[in-house]
Design an enzyme around this catalytic site. Structure first.
Site, PDB file in Angstrom:
ATOM      1  N   ASP A  70      45.733 -48.875  -7.706  1.00 27.04           N
ATOM      2  CA  ASP A  70      46.181 -47.894  -8.710  1.00 27.04           C
ATOM      3  C   ASP A  70      45.086 -46.672  -8.651  1.00 27.04           C
ATOM      4  O   ASP A  70      43.954 -47.052  -8.605  1.00 27.04           O
ATOM      5  CB  ASP A  70      46.208 -48.650 -10.348  1.00 27.04           C
ATOM      6  CG  ASP A  70      46.961 -47.677 -11.281  1.00 27.04           C
ATOM      7  OD1 ASP A  70      48.096 -47.954 -11.851  1.00 27.04           O
ATOM      8  OD2 ASP A  70      46.476 -46.653 -11.362  1.00 27.04           O
ATOM      9  N   HIS A 100      57.609 -51.099 -10.485  1.00 29.03           N
ATOM     10  CA  HIS A 100      56.251 -51.589  -9.980  1.00 29.03           C
ATOM     11  C   HIS A 100      55.638 -52.825 -10.896  1.00 29.03           C
ATOM     12  O   HIS A 100      55.952 -52.529 -11.987  1.00 29.03           O
ATOM     13  CB  HIS A 100      55.473 -50.301  -9.661  1.00 29.03           C
ATOM     14  CG  HIS A 100      55.211 -49.510 -10.863  1.00 29.03           C
ATOM     15  ND1 HIS A 100      56.154 -48.718 -11.050  1.00 29.03           N
ATOM     16  CD2 HIS A 100      54.326 -49.495 -11.976  1.00 29.03           C
ATOM     17  CE1 HIS A 100      55.822 -47.956 -12.308  1.00 29.03           C
ATOM     18  NE2 HIS A 100      54.759 -48.462 -12.827  1.00 29.03           N
ATOM     19  N   ASN A 128      56.293 -51.965 -16.928  1.00 27.15           N
ATOM     20  CA  ASN A 128      56.739 -51.026 -17.805  1.00 27.15           C
ATOM     21  C   ASN A 128      58.106 -50.596 -17.274  1.00 27.15           C
ATOM     22  O   ASN A 128      58.505 -50.161 -16.288  1.00 27.15           O
ATOM     23  CB  ASN A 128      55.797 -49.705 -17.845  1.00 27.15           C
ATOM     24  CG  ASN A 128      54.289 -50.039 -18.531  1.00 27.15           C
ATOM     25  OD1 ASN A 128      54.242 -51.100 -19.487  1.00 27.15           O
ATOM     26  ND2 ASN A 128      53.113 -49.697 -17.846  1.00 27.15           N
ATOM     27  N   HIS A 155      63.954 -48.301  -3.495  1.00 31.21           N
ATOM     28  CA  HIS A 155      63.778 -47.325  -4.769  1.00 31.21           C
ATOM     29  C   HIS A 155      64.805 -47.675  -5.791  1.00 31.21           C
ATOM     30  O   HIS A 155      66.130 -47.544  -5.775  1.00 31.21           O
ATOM     31  CB  HIS A 155      63.840 -45.798  -4.294  1.00 31.21           C
ATOM     32  CG  HIS A 155      63.768 -45.095  -5.640  1.00 31.21           C
ATOM     33  ND1 HIS A 155      62.624 -44.564  -6.017  1.00 31.21           N
ATOM     34  CD2 HIS A 155      64.494 -44.757  -6.608  1.00 31.21           C
ATOM     35  CE1 HIS A 155      62.604 -43.915  -7.091  1.00 31.21           C
ATOM     36  NE2 HIS A 155      63.787 -43.889  -7.740  1.00 31.21           N
ATOM     37  N   CYS A 157      57.754 -43.773  -3.260  1.00 31.47           N
ATOM     38  CA  CYS A 157      58.661 -43.672  -1.846  1.00 31.47           C
ATOM     39  C   CYS A 157      57.684 -43.061  -1.116  1.00 31.47           C
ATOM     40  O   CYS A 157      57.715 -43.484   0.390  1.00 31.47           O
ATOM     41  CB  CYS A 157      59.731 -43.212  -2.169  1.00 31.47           C
ATOM     42  SG  CYS A 157      60.978 -44.157  -2.925  1.00 31.47           S
ATOM     43  N   HIS A 207      59.792 -45.693 -10.151  1.00 31.65           N
ATOM     44  CA  HIS A 207      59.997 -46.614  -9.164  1.00 31.65           C
ATOM     45  C   HIS A 207      59.640 -48.148  -9.622  1.00 31.65           C
ATOM     46  O   HIS A 207      58.314 -47.997  -9.858  1.00 31.65           O
ATOM     47  CB  HIS A 207      59.226 -46.225  -7.649  1.00 31.65           C
ATOM     48  CG  HIS A 207      59.497 -47.010  -6.490  1.00 31.65           C
ATOM     49  ND1 HIS A 207      60.051 -46.217  -5.265  1.00 31.65           N
ATOM     50  CD2 HIS A 207      59.519 -48.474  -6.437  1.00 31.65           C
ATOM     51  CE1 HIS A 207      60.040 -47.309  -4.241  1.00 31.65           C
ATOM     52  NE2 HIS A 207      59.879 -48.398  -4.991  1.00 31.65           N
ATOM     53  N   HIS A 221      52.283 -54.169 -12.273  1.00 26.78           N
ATOM     54  CA  HIS A 221      50.989 -54.039 -12.360  1.00 26.78           C
ATOM     55  C   HIS A 221      50.036 -55.254 -12.376  1.00 26.78           C
ATOM     56  O   HIS A 221      50.617 -56.323 -13.036  1.00 26.78           O
ATOM     57  CB  HIS A 221      50.240 -53.528 -13.541  1.00 26.78           C
ATOM     58  CG  HIS A 221      51.014 -51.983 -13.920  1.00 26.78           C
ATOM     59  ND1 HIS A 221      50.168 -51.046 -13.588  1.00 26.78           N
ATOM     60  CD2 HIS A 221      51.904 -51.495 -14.242  1.00 26.78           C
ATOM     61  CE1 HIS A 221      50.871 -49.733 -14.116  1.00 26.78           C
ATOM     62  NE2 HIS A 221      51.804 -50.277 -14.272  1.00 26.78           N
ATOM     63  N   THR A 241      55.470 -44.071 -16.247  1.00 27.45           N
ATOM     64  CA  THR A 241      55.400 -42.748 -15.791  1.00 27.45           C
ATOM     65  C   THR A 241      55.915 -42.527 -14.270  1.00 27.45           C
ATOM     66  O   THR A 241      56.249 -41.375 -13.933  1.00 27.45           O
ATOM     67  CB  THR A 241      54.104 -42.450 -15.744  1.00 27.45           C
ATOM     68  OG1 THR A 241      53.188 -43.318 -15.138  1.00 27.45           O
ATOM     69  CG2 THR A 241      53.406 -42.156 -16.959  1.00 27.45           C
TER      70      THR A 241
HETATM   71  P1  DGP Z   1      53.335 -46.884 -15.207  1.00 25.84           P
HETATM   72  O1  DGP Z   1      52.661 -46.277 -16.386  1.00 25.84           O
HETATM   73  O2  DGP Z   1      53.682 -48.341 -15.365  1.00 25.84           O
HETATM   74  O3  DGP Z   1      54.673 -46.197 -14.738  1.00 25.84           O
HETATM   75  O4  DGP Z   1      52.286 -46.838 -14.086  1.00 25.84           O
HETATM   76  C1  DGP Z   1      52.300 -45.930 -13.053  1.00 25.84           C
HETATM   77  C2  DGP Z   1      50.727 -46.212 -12.594  1.00 25.84           C
HETATM   78  O5  DGP Z   1      50.933 -45.601 -11.083  1.00 25.84           O
HETATM   79  C3  DGP Z   1      49.825 -45.494 -13.138  1.00 25.84           C
HETATM   80  O6  DGP Z   1      48.850 -46.645 -13.292  1.00 25.84           O
HETATM   81  C4  DGP Z   1      49.091 -44.695 -12.216  1.00 25.84           C
HETATM   82  C5  DGP Z   1      49.838 -44.992 -10.829  1.00 25.84           C
HETATM   83  N1  DGP Z   1      49.913 -43.886 -10.066  1.00 25.84           N
HETATM   84  C6  DGP Z   1      50.403 -42.661 -10.313  1.00 25.84           C
HETATM   85  N2  DGP Z   1      50.363 -41.998  -8.971  1.00 25.84           N
HETATM   86  C7  DGP Z   1      49.636 -42.681  -8.285  1.00 25.84           C
HETATM   87  C8  DGP Z   1      49.147 -42.418  -6.780  1.00 25.84           C
HETATM   88  O7  DGP Z   1      49.442 -41.183  -6.184  1.00 25.84           O
HETATM   89  N3  DGP Z   1      48.472 -43.416  -6.218  1.00 25.84           N
HETATM   90  C9  DGP Z   1      48.409 -44.506  -6.586  1.00 25.84           C
HETATM   91  N4  DGP Z   1      47.588 -45.375  -6.275  1.00 25.84           N
HETATM   92  N5  DGP Z   1      48.555 -44.793  -7.760  1.00 25.84           N
HETATM   93  C10 DGP Z   1      49.199 -43.882  -8.698  1.00 25.84           C
END
Ligand code: DGP
Length: 113
Positions: free
Chosen positions: A30, A99, A86, A46, A7, A97, A101, A94
């Protein structure tokens, strides 16, 4: 949503390397790429889990999915790509929100990950 990193990225409070944005979604690189090209597509509304989304949010996810081929084209993923969503602890989610990939830019192999 307070304390949601995505967010904050959507709001522009945290910088990101954007590859696509419209009123419904944002796509950005990412921070910890798991492939040569690793982009996250997020609906601007969200919610964390597919199980909890409402009709309007389901419409946003549909729009994200429909837009991904165009985003993949912009990213040069003509050879194909892998999508991952995921969901929950066992999947290693992790950021809570939703998302999608997009992974590609290389031979991803036949295995899931
Ligand atoms: P997941 O494991 O599916 O929840 O993936 C979360 C992804 O988000 C992980 O591959 C790293 C990415 N990520 C976490 N924090 C940030 C951030 O601040 N900026 C960017 N660009 N990606 C982030």
């Amino acid at each position: 949503m307070e304390n949601c990193i995505f967010c904050k990225i959507i709001a522009g409070e945290i910088p990101s390397n954007k590859v696509y944005e419209d009123e419904d979604m944002l796509a950005f690189r990412d921070i910890n790429p798991q492939a040569k090209v690793h982009v996250l597509v997020v609906p601007k509304s969200h919610f964390a889990m597919l199980a909890e989304m409402n009709e309007a949010q389901a419409e946003l996810v549909k729009k994200c999915l429909q837009k991904i081929p165009e985003i993949a084209g912009k990213l040069g993923l003509s050879g194909g790509y892998r999508l991952i969503i995921n969901q929950g602890k066992d999947a290693g989610q992790t950021v809570h929100h939703l998302h999608i990939h997009i992974l590609g830019g290389q031979d991803m192999g036949e295995k899931m990950l």
